[in-house]
Design an enzyme around this catalytic site. Sequence first.
Site, PDB file in Angstrom:
ATOM      1  CD  GLU A  89    -102.325  79.433  53.450  1.00  0.00           C
ATOM      2  OE1 GLU A  89    -100.991  79.676  53.125  1.00  0.00           O
ATOM      3  OE2 GLU A  89    -102.451  78.062  53.269  1.00  0.00           O
ATOM      4  CE  LYS A 138     -97.901  78.193  50.764  1.00  0.00           C
ATOM      5  NZ  LYS A 138     -99.153  78.325  51.685  1.00  0.00           N
ATOM      6  CG  ASP A 178     -84.393  88.288  57.807  1.00  0.00           C
ATOM      7  OD1 ASP A 178     -85.525  87.910  56.971  1.00  0.00           O
ATOM      8  OD2 ASP A 178     -83.694  88.758  57.580  1.00  0.00           O
ATOM      9  CG  HIS A 191    -107.551  74.489  52.601  1.00  0.00           C
ATOM     10  ND1 HIS A 191    -106.696  74.596  51.699  1.00  0.00           N
ATOM     11  CD2 HIS A 191    -106.660  74.667  53.880  1.00  0.00           C
ATOM     12  CE1 HIS A 191    -105.317  74.860  52.303  1.00  0.00           C
ATOM     13  NE2 HIS A 191    -105.465  74.881  53.469  1.00  0.00           N
TER      14      HIS A 191
HETATM   15  C1  MEV Z   1    -101.157  75.015  51.849  1.00  0.00           C
HETATM   16  O1  MEV Z   1    -100.848  76.452  52.311  1.00  0.00           O
HETATM   17  C2  MEV Z   1    -100.149  74.027  52.478  1.00  0.00           C
HETATM   18  C3  MEV Z   1    -100.227  72.597  51.889  1.00  0.00           C
HETATM   19  O2  MEV Z   1    -100.416  72.715  50.627  1.00  0.00           O
HETATM   20  C4  MEV Z   1     -98.843  71.920  52.358  1.00  0.00           C
HETATM   21  C5  MEV Z   1     -98.889  70.585  51.772  1.00  0.00           C
HETATM   22  O3  MEV Z   1     -99.700  70.265  50.714  1.00  0.00           O
HETATM   23  O4  MEV Z   1     -98.322  69.603  52.554  1.00  0.00           O
HETATM   24  C6  MEV Z   1    -101.561  72.146  52.454  1.00  0.00           C
END
Ligand code: MEV
Length: 439
Positions: A84, A280, A296, A393
């Site tokens: 990513e 995430k 793992d 991003h």
């Molecule tokens: C993107 O891979 C992860 C984010 O969405 C985490 C977050 O919102 O804290 C940017």
Amino acid sequence: MKPISGFSKMSKVEKIDYIVENILKGDNRSKELIKSFWHSNDKLQSVLDDFSENTLTNFYFPFGVMPNLMINGQLYCVPMAIEESSVVAAASKSAKYWLERGGFKADVVDMKKIGQVHLYWPGKASKLIEFFTSKIDILREACAPITANMEKRGGGLLDLELRDKTDLDESYFQIWASFNTVDAMGANFINSVLERLGKSFRALVFEEESFTGYEKDLQVVMAILSNYTPECLVRATVECPIEMLEDKNVGMSPEEFARKFERAVRISRMDVNRATTHNKGIFNGIDAVILATGNDFRAIEACGHTFAARDGQYRGLTTCSIKDGMFNFTLEIPMALGTVGGLTSLHPMAKFSLELLGKPDAAELMKIVACSGLAQTFAAVRSLVTSGIQKGHMKMHLMNILNHLEASDDEREKVRDKFEEEIISFNGIRDYLQELRNY
Ligand code: MEV
């Protein structure tokens, strides 16, 4: 496509031929593509092939590093394997940011791992528990051939008890065992001990004279470690006086930044949708290091998410506080890792990653991984409450689009100028490139 039997018995080349002929309609370009990802060193390729089954080729992932991660006064250059865009860049930015503010602190709370043997026995619970307790020494003795080596390394089988689970299901019990596997992830060790415990206990029950009739029949449903290891826990923290958060790039005062950041973290602890995304972001950092070091990541993820829901509601894994002028951001997460055995020594890049980290033991790796997760989520939340996530991003997204459209250096520069203030979209860039190319 038709079902096939005996596929696993075919050689690698036969498998590729079969797939190209039967699924890809004889398209030989696919065959070339698959083969182009084989490693030029046959010996190494066969090591890679053997990690899994039905292997056709390798699947490449970028392997990058996060330099400048200071933990408890020691500097690390952390390997990260992740596809990513912007994760490594964001984590690195965060590592540098905190390097200038005292670095990360981390400590391992405990390293206990858990295993269960799931049993059904239709008698009186207190009778079985009493019997089990009286046989613990014999059960330990039965496991001695498996535990001896681990004991020499300072670990082994810790506590052993029989738990009454008949409130969950009629006749249901568990042998509950805890382990210290030192620097090994220890799955094979734990599972071998558990299987031995299950078999031995079943035999002891069968042989016991005071048990009669149905009491003789203890059924072992399964013996397996639990990937939920809340007592294999690590804590990572960053902390500084609020005024040190001053940063001319964020366009707000350190007080306002701290307040917005704390609120964002609070939201992740209250709202399940935000909690999932927040976590995430943490796992973006964690998984990348876990993968790079040959651990793992499925086990770490599963455990982390269960821990996040330990009080009945799924919550963000970090906490943030502003107290007496200090800003504190902490991640507490269970993490069962290994630095010996398994892929850690077999995969050349995993081995290299551990060398890059100075050959850490499991406890040290737990700290490095937790701090990488904290660095990553700090960067994400910081962007979210300041410029918004899309600015960073989109820069990376633009690069991917340009690569996809095979833009030349000159075209890249022109696209960057044109889209400096415009919304970046695949179609917009494709059309603009088309315009440039037709000109
Ligand atoms: C993107 O891979 C992860 C984010 O969405 C985490 C977050 O919102 O804290 C940017």
